[in-house]
Design a protein around this motif. Structure first.
Motif: not given
Length: 191
Positions: A148, A151, A154-155, A159
């Motif tokens: 969870s 990401p 990084f994003l 998201i």
């Protein structure tokens, strides 16, 4: 293997939109150094969930199977309801604090403290009380946190804008509710 897979899935879904996931996004925005942030999340989660798992194991031994079944079953149902309440975090405080312990240290301390009494920590206690394989539970809940949060590091905002958190929380609540009902009715190899 069941303990590992259930622990991974429950925490990965339960962590979506959680305050620690929001914290991961804030730390990524502040420091822009993903690898020390990810390492800090990992180490903090292992430490926190190992302690929570130990508490869960102690609870399992202290209560006995009949009382434990009811406590865990009702606990899972309470977690299902709690999943429907979105978390918020005051990001201004995290962003204003100087990074005196560096990126890794700041992330470790922030995550360890943010997990105290959090949904995923309480879920780890319940899962460790439910499944006798403490290592599988701790590794599973840690993997769920990483699935969870990595990401999110990084994003981040991409998201949050694309994934409907209400749907994710609804699915996680349903899983907790099913686990609660199965536990209450003593279905499967739970005790």
């Amino acid at each position: 293997m069941e303990a590992f897979l259930v622990s991974t899935g429950v925490v990965a879904l339960g962590e979506m939109g959680d305050k620690t996931q929001l914290l991961a996004m804030l730390l990524a925005a502040r420091f822009r150094k993903p690898w020390p942030i990810i390492a800090g999340i990992f180490v903090a989660t292992i430490a926190n969930h190992a302690a929570a798992g130990a508490v869960g194991g102690w609870v399992a031994q202290a209560l006995g199977p009949d009382v434990l079944r009811w406590v865990i079953g009702l606990g899972f149902l309470a977690m299902a309801a709690w999943m429907l309440i979105p978390d918020k975090i005051d990001g201004d405080e995290v962003l204003k604090q100087p990074a005196r312990w560096g990126v890794f240290g700041t992330t470790f301390i922030a995550f360890f403290l943010a997990e105290m009494g959090d949904k995923t920590q309480i879920a780890t206690v319940a899962l460790a009380a439910r499944y006798p394989d403490l290592l599988a539970v701790v590794l599973g809940t840690t993997l769920g946190m990483m699935i969870s949060n990595v990401p999110a590091v990084f994003l981040g905002d991409a998201i949050a804008r694309r994934v409907k958190m209400a749907l994710v929380h609804g699915i996680a609540a349903l899983i907790f509710a099913v686990l609660g009902v199965l536990t209450l009715f003593n279905v499967g190899r739970f005790f």
